[in-house]
Design a protein around this motif. Sequence first.
Motif, mmCIF file in Angstrom:
data_model
loop_
_atom_site.group_PDB
_atom_site.id
_atom_site.type_symbol
_atom_site.label_atom_id
_atom_site.label_comp_id
_atom_site.label_asym_id
_atom_site.label_seq_id
_atom_site.Cartn_x
_atom_site.Cartn_y
_atom_site.Cartn_z
ATOM 1 N N GLY A 125 0.597 -3.034 9.214
ATOM 2 C CA GLY A 125 1.774 -2.181 9.307
ATOM 3 C C GLY A 125 2.987 -3.010 9.682
ATOM 4 N N VAL A 126 4.007 -3.005 8.825
ATOM 5 C CA VAL A 126 5.192 -3.839 8.999
ATOM 6 C C VAL A 126 6.405 -2.946 9.206
ATOM 7 C CG1 VAL A 126 6.595 -5.695 8.024
ATOM 8 C CG2 VAL A 126 4.157 -5.539 7.431
ATOM 9 N N GLU A 127 7.116 -3.165 10.305
ATOM 10 C CA GLU A 127 8.289 -2.343 10.589
ATOM 11 C C GLU A 127 9.346 -2.520 9.505
ATOM 12 O OE1 GLU A 127 9.778 -2.661 14.526
ATOM 13 O OE2 GLU A 127 7.867 -2.127 15.466
ATOM 14 N N GLY A 128 9.933 -1.399 9.094
ATOM 15 C CA GLY A 128 10.964 -1.425 8.066
ATOM 16 C C GLY A 128 10.428 -1.530 6.659
ATOM 17 N N THR A 129 9.137 -1.662 6.512
ATOM 18 C CA THR A 129 8.523 -1.818 5.187
ATOM 19 C C THR A 129 7.505 -0.726 4.914
ATOM 20 O OG1 THR A 129 8.832 -4.220 5.180
ATOM 21 C CG2 THR A 129 7.101 -3.345 3.746
ATOM 22 N N GLY A 130 6.459 -0.658 5.730
ATOM 23 C CA GLY A 130 5.348 0.254 5.502
ATOM 24 C C GLY A 130 4.046 -0.443 5.763
ATOM 25 N N VAL A 131 3.103 -0.300 4.848
ATOM 26 C CA VAL A 131 1.779 -0.897 5.005
ATOM 27 C C VAL A 131 1.495 -1.810 3.821
ATOM 28 C CG1 VAL A 131 -0.694 -0.447 5.234
ATOM 29 C CG2 VAL A 131 0.963 1.118 6.283
ATOM 30 N N GLY B 287 -1.009 5.213 -2.802
ATOM 31 C CA GLY B 287 0.342 4.698 -2.646
ATOM 32 C C GLY B 287 1.414 5.737 -2.378
ATOM 33 N N LYS B 288 1.054 7.006 -2.362
ATOM 34 C CA LYS B 288 2.020 8.066 -2.105
ATOM 35 C C LYS B 288 1.715 8.711 -0.761
ATOM 36 C CE LYS B 288 2.777 9.098 -7.001
ATOM 37 N NZ LYS B 288 2.741 10.153 -8.044
ATOM 38 N N LYS B 289 2.751 8.977 -0.003
ATOM 39 C CA LYS B 289 2.568 9.538 1.338
ATOM 40 C C LYS B 289 2.971 10.998 1.381
ATOM 41 C CE LYS B 289 7.026 8.042 3.362
ATOM 42 N NZ LYS B 289 7.680 7.517 2.155
ATOM 43 N N VAL C 228 0.833 -1.197 0.000
ATOM 44 C CA VAL C 228 0.000 0.000 0.000
ATOM 45 C C VAL C 228 0.871 1.251 0.000
ATOM 46 C CG1 VAL C 228 -1.739 1.289 1.313
ATOM 47 C CG2 VAL C 228 -1.876 -1.201 1.158
ATOM 48 N N VAL C 229 1.874 1.276 0.875
ATOM 49 C CA VAL C 229 2.817 2.396 0.925
ATOM 50 C C VAL C 229 4.124 1.893 1.522
ATOM 51 C CG1 VAL C 229 2.022 3.193 3.200
ATOM 52 C CG2 VAL C 229 3.129 4.816 1.630
ATOM 53 N N LEU D 255 -5.516 7.090 3.806
ATOM 54 C CA LEU D 255 -5.089 6.420 5.035
ATOM 55 C C LEU D 255 -4.161 7.315 5.834
ATOM 56 C CD1 LEU D 255 -4.933 3.747 6.707
ATOM 57 C CD2 LEU D 255 -2.989 3.093 5.247
ATOM 58 N N LEU D 256 -4.454 7.490 7.114
ATOM 59 C CA LEU D 256 -3.532 8.148 8.040
ATOM 60 C C LEU D 256 -2.668 7.085 8.702
ATOM 61 C CD1 LEU D 256 -5.886 10.697 9.833
ATOM 62 C CD2 LEU D 256 -4.084 11.253 8.190
ATOM 63 N N VAL D 257 -1.355 7.324 8.736
ATOM 64 C CA VAL D 257 -0.417 6.385 9.348
ATOM 65 C C VAL D 257 0.509 7.168 10.271
ATOM 66 C CG1 VAL D 257 1.313 4.585 8.984
ATOM 67 C CG2 VAL D 257 -0.466 4.965 7.255
ATOM 68 N N THR D 258 0.626 6.723 11.516
ATOM 69 C CA THR D 258 1.576 7.334 12.434
ATOM 70 C C THR D 258 2.914 6.605 12.361
ATOM 71 O OG1 THR D 258 0.884 5.920 14.280
ATOM 72 C CG2 THR D 258 -0.232 8.036 14.038
ATOM 73 N N GLU D 259 3.985 7.356 12.458
ATOM 74 C CA GLU D 259 5.342 6.799 12.538
ATOM 75 C C GLU D 259 5.846 7.088 13.949
ATOM 76 O OE1 GLU D 259 9.047 5.126 11.626
ATOM 77 O OE2 GLU D 259 8.669 6.927 12.801
ATOM 78 N N LYS D 260 6.362 6.071 14.627
ATOM 79 C CA LYS D 260 6.715 6.230 16.038
ATOM 80 C C LYS D 260 7.649 7.401 16.299
ATOM 81 C CE LYS D 260 9.758 4.031 18.525
ATOM 82 N NZ LYS D 260 10.228 5.066 19.497
ATOM 83 N N SER D 261 8.513 7.715 15.365
ATOM 84 C CA SER D 261 9.476 8.793 15.572
ATOM 85 C C SER D 261 8.818 10.157 15.693
ATOM 86 C CB SER D 261 10.488 8.823 14.423
ATOM 87 O OG SER D 261 9.845 9.143 13.198
ATOM 88 N N GLY D 262 7.534 10.248 15.284
ATOM 89 C CA GLY D 262 6.831 11.508 15.455
ATOM 90 C C GLY D 262 6.253 12.092 14.189
#
Length: 371
Positions: free
Chosen positions: A357-363, A70-72, A37-38, A55-62
Amino acid sequence: MKKYFALLVLVAAQASCAQDDKTIKTPDKITYDVETVVEGINIPWGMAFLPSGDLLVTEKSGKLYLVHEGKKTEIFMDLQIYNRGQGGLMDVKLHPNYKENGWIYFSYASDEGEGEGGHTAIARAKLNGNSLTDTQQLYKASPNSTKGQHFGSRIAFDNEGFLYFSIGERGERDVNPQDITRDGGKVYRLYDDGRVPQSNPFYNTPNAVKAIYSYGHRNPQGMLKHYKTGEIWVHEHGPQGGDEINKVKKGANYGWPVISYGENYDGTTLTETTKKEGMEQPLYYWVPSIAPSGMTFVTSDVYPNWKGSLMVGSLKFGYVERLVIENNKVTQREKLVEGLGRIRSVIQGPDGYIYVGVEGTGVVKLVPKSE
Protein backbone atom coordinates in the motif's frame (compact mmCIF):
# COMPACT_ATOMS: atom_id res chain seq x y z
CA MET A 1 -3.14 -3.98 -14.61
CA LYS A 2 -0.75 -1.15 -15.24
CA LYS A 3 2.88 -2.19 -15.21
CA TYR A 4 5.10 0.57 -13.88
CA PHE A 5 8.66 -0.49 -14.53
CA ALA A 6 11.31 -3.03 -13.71
CA LEU A 7 13.28 -2.19 -10.60
CA LEU A 8 16.65 -3.36 -9.38
CA VAL A 9 17.12 -4.35 -5.78
CA LEU A 10 19.30 -1.83 -3.96
CA VAL A 11 21.42 -2.86 -1.01
CA ALA A 12 21.20 -1.03 2.29
CA ALA A 13 24.65 0.21 3.21
CA GLN A 14 24.50 -0.20 6.94
CA ALA A 15 22.47 -2.03 9.56
CA SER A 16 22.06 -1.51 13.29
CA CYS A 17 20.92 -4.26 15.60
CA ALA A 18 20.78 -4.96 19.30
CA GLN A 19 23.65 -7.43 19.05
CA ASP A 20 26.09 -5.69 16.69
CA ASP A 21 26.45 -2.77 14.31
CA LYS A 22 27.74 -4.03 11.00
CA THR A 23 27.82 -3.42 7.29
CA ILE A 24 25.76 -6.06 5.51
CA LYS A 25 25.86 -6.83 1.81
CA THR A 26 23.61 -9.18 -0.13
CA PRO A 27 24.99 -11.37 -2.91
CA ASP A 28 22.02 -11.46 -5.28
CA LYS A 29 20.45 -8.77 -7.41
CA ILE A 30 16.88 -9.48 -8.47
CA THR A 31 14.69 -7.62 -10.95
CA TYR A 32 10.94 -7.43 -10.72
CA ASP A 33 8.01 -5.39 -12.00
CA VAL A 34 5.72 -3.22 -9.92
CA GLU A 35 2.15 -3.71 -11.12
CA THR A 36 -0.85 -1.63 -10.14
CA VAL A 37 -3.63 -3.46 -8.33
CA VAL A 38 -5.87 -0.46 -7.59
CA GLU A 39 -5.44 3.30 -7.79
CA GLY A 40 -7.03 6.24 -6.01
CA ILE A 41 -6.63 5.28 -2.34
CA ASN A 42 -4.76 8.07 -0.60
CA ILE A 43 -3.57 6.30 2.56
CA PRO A 44 -4.12 2.53 2.22
CA TRP A 45 -3.60 1.74 5.90
CA GLY A 46 -4.58 -1.92 6.02
CA MET A 47 -5.29 -4.75 3.59
CA ALA A 48 -6.90 -8.19 3.87
CA PHE A 49 -7.76 -10.72 1.18
CA LEU A 50 -11.13 -12.43 1.16
CA PRO A 51 -11.39 -16.13 0.21
CA SER A 52 -12.77 -15.02 -3.16
CA GLY A 53 -9.48 -13.28 -3.94
CA ASP A 54 -11.04 -9.83 -3.60
CA LEU A 55 -9.13 -7.34 -1.45
CA LEU A 56 -10.36 -5.20 1.43
CA VAL A 57 -8.43 -1.94 1.82
CA THR A 58 -8.89 0.63 4.58
CA GLU A 59 -8.37 4.33 3.87
CA LYS A 60 -7.26 6.33 6.91
CA SER A 61 -9.88 9.01 6.34
CA GLY A 62 -12.56 6.46 7.16
CA LYS A 63 -13.43 4.62 3.96
CA LEU A 64 -13.38 0.88 3.39
CA TYR A 65 -12.98 -0.43 -0.16
CA LEU A 66 -13.60 -3.81 -1.76
CA VAL A 67 -11.26 -4.27 -4.73
CA HIS A 68 -12.32 -6.65 -7.50
CA GLU A 69 -10.27 -6.94 -10.69
CA GLY A 70 -8.70 -3.52 -10.21
CA LYS A 71 -11.95 -1.69 -9.47
CA LYS A 72 -12.85 -0.46 -6.01
CA THR A 73 -16.28 -0.26 -4.40
CA GLU A 74 -16.83 1.67 -1.19
CA ILE A 75 -18.35 -0.42 1.60
CA PHE A 76 -20.93 1.22 3.83
CA MET A 77 -20.09 0.90 7.52
CA ASP A 78 -21.31 2.33 10.79
CA LEU A 79 -17.95 2.60 12.56
CA GLN A 80 -17.56 6.04 14.15
CA ILE A 81 -14.16 7.16 12.82
CA TYR A 82 -12.15 9.93 14.48
CA ASN A 83 -9.88 11.16 11.68
CA ARG A 84 -7.17 13.27 13.24
CA GLY A 85 -3.41 13.29 12.78
CA GLN A 86 -2.21 9.68 12.73
CA GLY A 87 -5.62 8.37 13.75
CA GLY A 88 -8.46 7.18 11.55
CA LEU A 89 -9.52 3.87 10.05
CA MET A 90 -6.45 1.68 10.42
CA ASP A 91 -6.02 -2.08 10.24
CA VAL A 92 -8.31 -4.81 8.90
CA LYS A 93 -7.94 -8.52 9.62
CA LEU A 94 -10.04 -11.59 8.88
CA HIS A 95 -10.82 -14.06 11.64
CA PRO A 96 -8.71 -17.24 11.20
CA ASN A 97 -12.02 -19.12 10.71
CA TYR A 98 -13.54 -16.47 8.46
CA LYS A 99 -15.03 -19.02 6.07
CA GLU A 100 -17.09 -20.43 8.95
CA ASN A 101 -18.01 -17.29 10.93
CA GLY A 102 -17.57 -14.30 8.57
CA TRP A 103 -15.98 -11.97 11.17
CA ILE A 104 -13.77 -9.10 10.01
CA TYR A 105 -11.81 -7.08 12.59
CA PHE A 106 -10.91 -3.39 12.45
CA SER A 107 -8.73 -1.02 14.44
CA TYR A 108 -9.70 2.64 14.29
CA ALA A 109 -9.68 5.90 16.19
CA SER A 110 -12.99 6.75 17.82
CA ASP A 111 -14.29 9.79 19.70
CA GLU A 112 -16.76 7.73 21.71
CA GLY A 113 -16.36 7.58 25.47
CA GLU A 114 -14.66 9.69 28.12
CA GLY A 115 -13.01 13.04 27.34
CA GLU A 116 -12.46 15.27 24.33
CA GLY A 117 -10.73 13.94 21.24
CA GLY A 118 -10.36 10.25 20.47
CA HIS A 119 -8.57 7.00 21.20
CA THR A 120 -8.05 3.62 19.54
CA ALA A 121 -10.88 1.11 19.32
CA ILE A 122 -11.29 -2.45 18.05
CA ALA A 123 -14.48 -3.72 16.41
CA ARG A 124 -15.68 -6.64 14.36
CA ALA A 125 -18.38 -6.88 11.71
CA LYS A 126 -19.59 -9.02 8.82
CA LEU A 127 -19.63 -8.16 5.13
CA ASN A 128 -23.04 -8.39 3.53
CA GLY A 129 -22.98 -7.20 -0.08
CA ASN A 130 -21.65 -3.65 0.00
CA SER A 131 -22.29 -3.10 3.73
CA LEU A 132 -20.88 -4.09 7.08
CA THR A 133 -23.46 -5.63 9.40
CA ASP A 134 -23.54 -6.98 12.95
CA THR A 135 -20.94 -4.43 14.05
CA GLN A 136 -19.63 -4.99 17.58
CA GLN A 137 -17.13 -2.79 19.38
CA LEU A 138 -14.81 -5.08 21.34
CA TYR A 139 -12.47 -2.57 22.97
CA LYS A 140 -12.20 1.19 23.34
CA ALA A 141 -9.17 2.78 24.99
CA SER A 142 -9.66 5.72 27.35
CA PRO A 143 -9.52 8.52 28.18
CA ASN A 144 -9.76 10.30 24.85
CA SER A 145 -7.09 12.80 23.86
CA THR A 146 -7.01 15.63 21.33
CA LYS A 147 -3.40 14.77 20.50
CA GLY A 148 -2.98 13.53 16.96
CA GLN A 149 -0.15 11.04 17.37
CA HIS A 150 0.51 7.41 18.28
CA PHE A 151 -2.78 5.57 17.92
CA GLY A 152 -1.02 2.35 16.79
CA SER A 153 -2.62 0.08 15.56
CA ARG A 154 -2.34 -3.40 14.04
CA ILE A 155 -4.19 -6.66 14.63
CA ALA A 156 -3.02 -10.30 14.70
CA PHE A 157 -4.32 -13.70 15.78
CA ASP A 158 -2.15 -16.39 17.32
CA ASN A 159 -2.40 -20.15 16.82
CA GLU A 160 -4.80 -20.47 19.74
CA GLY A 161 -7.22 -17.93 18.28
CA PHE A 162 -6.45 -15.08 20.68
CA LEU A 163 -6.83 -11.57 19.27
CA TYR A 164 -3.85 -9.21 19.71
CA PHE A 165 -3.77 -5.51 18.91
CA SER A 166 -1.50 -2.54 19.57
CA ILE A 167 -2.20 0.97 20.82
CA GLY A 168 0.44 3.70 20.81
CA GLU A 169 1.13 5.88 23.83
CA ARG A 170 -0.79 8.80 22.32
CA GLY A 171 2.07 11.26 22.74
CA GLU A 172 2.08 10.79 26.53
CA ARG A 173 5.44 9.07 26.85
CA ASP A 174 6.00 9.93 30.50
CA VAL A 175 2.52 8.83 31.58
CA ASN A 176 1.06 5.92 29.63
CA PRO A 177 3.55 3.26 28.49
CA GLN A 178 4.96 2.30 31.91
CA ASP A 179 1.63 2.48 33.76
CA ILE A 180 -0.46 -0.70 33.48
CA THR A 181 -3.49 1.10 34.95
CA ARG A 182 -3.69 3.25 31.80
CA ASP A 183 -4.31 2.57 28.14
CA GLY A 184 -1.66 3.44 25.57
CA GLY A 185 1.81 2.12 24.78
CA LYS A 186 0.62 -1.46 25.09
CA VAL A 187 -0.10 -4.69 23.24
CA TYR A 188 -3.45 -6.20 24.25
CA ARG A 189 -4.91 -9.71 24.13
CA LEU A 190 -8.59 -10.69 24.00
CA TYR A 191 -10.73 -13.62 23.02
CA ASP A 192 -12.13 -13.17 19.53
CA ASP A 193 -15.46 -11.98 20.95
CA GLY A 194 -13.88 -9.28 23.11
CA ARG A 195 -13.80 -11.11 26.44
CA VAL A 196 -10.60 -10.73 28.49
CA PRO A 197 -8.74 -13.98 29.13
CA GLN A 198 -8.17 -14.67 32.81
CA SER A 199 -4.71 -15.91 31.82
CA ASN A 200 -3.67 -12.38 30.82
CA PRO A 201 -0.68 -11.29 32.92
CA PHE A 202 -2.36 -8.45 34.81
CA TYR A 203 -5.88 -9.87 35.05
CA ASN A 204 -5.66 -10.15 38.84
CA THR A 205 -3.56 -7.02 39.42
CA PRO A 206 -5.59 -4.34 41.24
CA ASN A 207 -6.54 -1.35 39.03
CA ALA A 208 -4.63 -2.74 36.02
CA VAL A 209 -6.12 -2.73 32.54
CA LYS A 210 -6.89 -6.43 32.31
CA ALA A 211 -6.57 -6.64 28.52
CA ILE A 212 -2.87 -5.63 28.57
CA TYR A 213 -0.47 -8.36 27.43
CA SER A 214 2.79 -6.35 27.25
CA TYR A 215 3.73 -2.74 27.95
CA GLY A 216 6.44 -0.11 27.54
CA HIS A 217 5.78 0.30 23.82
CA ARG A 218 5.90 3.60 21.90
CA ASN A 219 3.81 3.24 18.74
CA PRO A 220 3.57 -0.27 17.23
CA GLN A 221 2.34 -0.05 13.63
CA GLY A 222 3.38 -3.51 12.52
CA MET A 223 2.17 -6.80 13.96
CA LEU A 224 2.04 -10.38 12.75
CA LYS A 225 2.20 -14.01 13.76
CA HIS A 226 5.51 -15.67 12.97
CA TYR A 227 4.83 -18.26 10.31
CA LYS A 228 6.94 -20.95 12.01
CA THR A 229 6.96 -20.30 15.76
CA GLY A 230 3.49 -18.79 16.13
CA GLU A 231 4.97 -15.92 18.19
CA ILE A 232 3.47 -12.45 17.85
CA TRP A 233 6.00 -9.94 16.52
CA VAL A 234 5.64 -6.17 16.44
CA HIS A 235 7.67 -3.32 15.10
CA GLU A 236 7.29 0.13 16.54
CA HIS A 237 8.34 3.68 15.90
CA GLY A 238 11.15 5.08 17.98
CA PRO A 239 11.71 8.82 18.24
CA GLN A 240 14.58 10.01 16.02
CA GLY A 241 16.21 6.61 15.56
CA GLY A 242 15.54 3.50 17.60
CA ASP A 243 12.67 1.95 15.66
CA GLU A 244 12.39 -1.61 16.97
CA ILE A 245 11.33 -5.13 16.11
CA ASN A 246 10.16 -7.01 19.20
CA LYS A 247 8.82 -10.43 20.06
CA VAL A 248 5.76 -9.94 22.25
CA LYS A 249 6.08 -11.80 25.55
CA LYS A 250 3.46 -12.19 28.24
CA GLY A 251 3.76 -9.42 30.84
CA ALA A 252 7.02 -8.08 29.40
CA ASN A 253 8.16 -4.45 29.63
CA TYR A 254 9.72 -3.10 26.41
CA GLY A 255 11.22 -0.09 28.12
CA TRP A 256 9.80 3.03 26.51
CA PRO A 257 10.77 5.74 27.42
CA VAL A 258 13.22 4.52 30.07
CA ILE A 259 15.46 2.79 27.52
CA SER A 260 15.82 3.66 23.85
CA TYR A 261 18.32 3.65 21.00
CA GLY A 262 16.87 6.91 19.67
CA GLU A 263 17.12 10.59 20.53
CA ASN A 264 14.78 13.56 20.70
CA TYR A 265 13.67 15.08 17.40
CA ASP A 266 15.78 18.18 18.06
CA GLY A 267 18.88 16.00 18.38
CA THR A 268 19.15 16.25 22.16
CA THR A 269 19.59 13.19 24.35
CA LEU A 270 16.42 11.37 25.28
CA THR A 271 18.14 8.86 27.54
CA GLU A 272 21.63 7.46 27.76
CA THR A 273 20.21 4.14 28.95
CA THR A 274 19.78 1.45 26.30
CA LYS A 275 19.57 -1.56 28.61
CA LYS A 276 18.00 -2.09 31.99
CA GLU A 277 17.20 -5.16 34.06
CA GLY A 278 13.58 -6.18 33.70
CA MET A 279 13.20 -4.52 30.31
CA GLU A 280 13.33 -6.35 26.99
CA GLN A 281 15.94 -5.74 24.33
CA PRO A 282 14.70 -5.47 20.74
CA LEU A 283 15.37 -8.25 18.30
CA TYR A 284 16.52 -5.45 15.97
CA TYR A 285 16.59 -1.67 15.84
CA TRP A 286 17.11 0.92 13.13
CA VAL A 287 19.41 3.93 13.38
CA PRO A 288 18.57 6.16 11.60
CA SER A 289 14.83 5.67 11.90
CA ILE A 290 12.99 4.36 8.83
CA ALA A 291 9.50 4.99 10.32
CA PRO A 292 8.29 1.39 9.86
CA SER A 293 4.77 0.64 8.67
CA GLY A 294 3.20 -2.73 7.82
CA MET A 295 5.19 -5.96 7.62
CA THR A 296 4.89 -9.50 6.35
CA PHE A 297 6.95 -12.66 6.07
CA VAL A 298 7.66 -14.12 2.64
CA THR A 299 6.55 -17.76 2.81
CA SER A 300 5.63 -18.45 -0.81
CA ASP A 301 7.67 -19.90 -3.68
CA VAL A 302 7.02 -16.83 -5.86
CA TYR A 303 10.28 -15.30 -4.61
CA PRO A 304 12.59 -18.26 -3.97
CA ASN A 305 15.56 -16.05 -3.00
CA TRP A 306 13.42 -14.14 -0.53
CA LYS A 307 11.65 -17.02 1.19
CA GLY A 308 11.67 -16.55 4.97
CA SER A 309 12.52 -12.85 4.73
CA LEU A 310 10.68 -10.19 6.71
CA MET A 311 9.33 -7.33 4.59
CA VAL A 312 8.91 -3.95 6.36
CA GLY A 313 7.57 -0.74 4.83
CA SER A 314 9.31 2.59 5.39
CA LEU A 315 7.20 5.71 5.65
CA LYS A 316 10.18 8.01 6.05
CA PHE A 317 12.23 6.88 3.06
CA GLY A 318 9.54 5.35 0.86
CA TYR A 319 10.77 1.81 0.30
CA VAL A 320 10.16 -1.77 1.39
CA GLU A 321 13.00 -3.24 3.42
CA ARG A 322 13.79 -6.94 3.15
CA LEU A 323 15.37 -8.37 6.28
CA VAL A 324 17.02 -11.79 6.45
CA ILE A 325 16.86 -13.07 10.03
CA GLU A 326 18.93 -16.02 11.20
CA ASN A 327 19.00 -17.16 14.83
CA ASN A 328 17.17 -13.99 15.87
CA LYS A 329 19.77 -11.75 14.24
CA VAL A 330 19.39 -9.65 11.11
CA THR A 331 22.10 -10.77 8.69
CA GLN A 332 21.04 -9.01 5.49
CA ARG A 333 19.11 -5.89 4.47
CA GLU A 334 17.82 -4.79 1.08
CA LYS A 335 15.81 -1.79 -0.08
CA LEU A 336 13.02 -2.56 -2.55
CA VAL A 337 10.70 -0.34 -4.62
CA GLU A 338 12.35 2.95 -3.77
CA GLY A 339 10.72 6.08 -5.11
CA LEU A 340 7.06 5.02 -5.25
CA GLY A 341 6.08 7.04 -2.18
CA ARG A 342 5.45 6.49 1.52
CA ILE A 343 4.85 2.80 2.16
CA ARG A 344 1.93 2.29 4.50
CA SER A 345 1.12 -1.43 4.38
CA VAL A 346 2.76 -4.67 3.21
CA ILE A 347 1.15 -8.11 3.04
CA GLN A 348 1.59 -11.42 1.25
CA GLY A 349 -1.49 -12.39 -0.70
CA PRO A 350 -2.98 -15.90 -1.01
CA ASP A 351 -1.43 -16.05 -4.48
CA GLY A 352 2.01 -15.69 -2.90
CA TYR A 353 2.73 -12.20 -4.23
CA ILE A 354 3.75 -9.26 -2.06
CA TYR A 355 1.20 -6.41 -2.06
CA VAL A 356 2.22 -2.92 -1.01
CA GLY A 357 0.00 0.00 0.00
CA VAL A 358 1.56 3.26 -1.22
CA GLU A 359 0.32 6.63 -0.03
CA GLY A 360 -1.01 8.80 -2.84
CA THR A 361 -1.07 5.85 -5.22
CA GLY A 362 -3.04 2.84 -3.98
CA VAL A 363 -1.96 -0.78 -3.96
CA VAL A 364 0.75 -2.40 -6.09
CA LYS A 365 2.27 -5.88 -6.20
CA LEU A 366 5.81 -7.09 -6.82
CA VAL A 367 6.14 -9.48 -9.75
CA PRO A 368 9.50 -11.17 -10.38
CA LYS A 369 10.77 -10.37 -13.85
CA SER A 370 11.54 -13.30 -16.12
CA GLU A 371 15.11 -13.43 -17.34
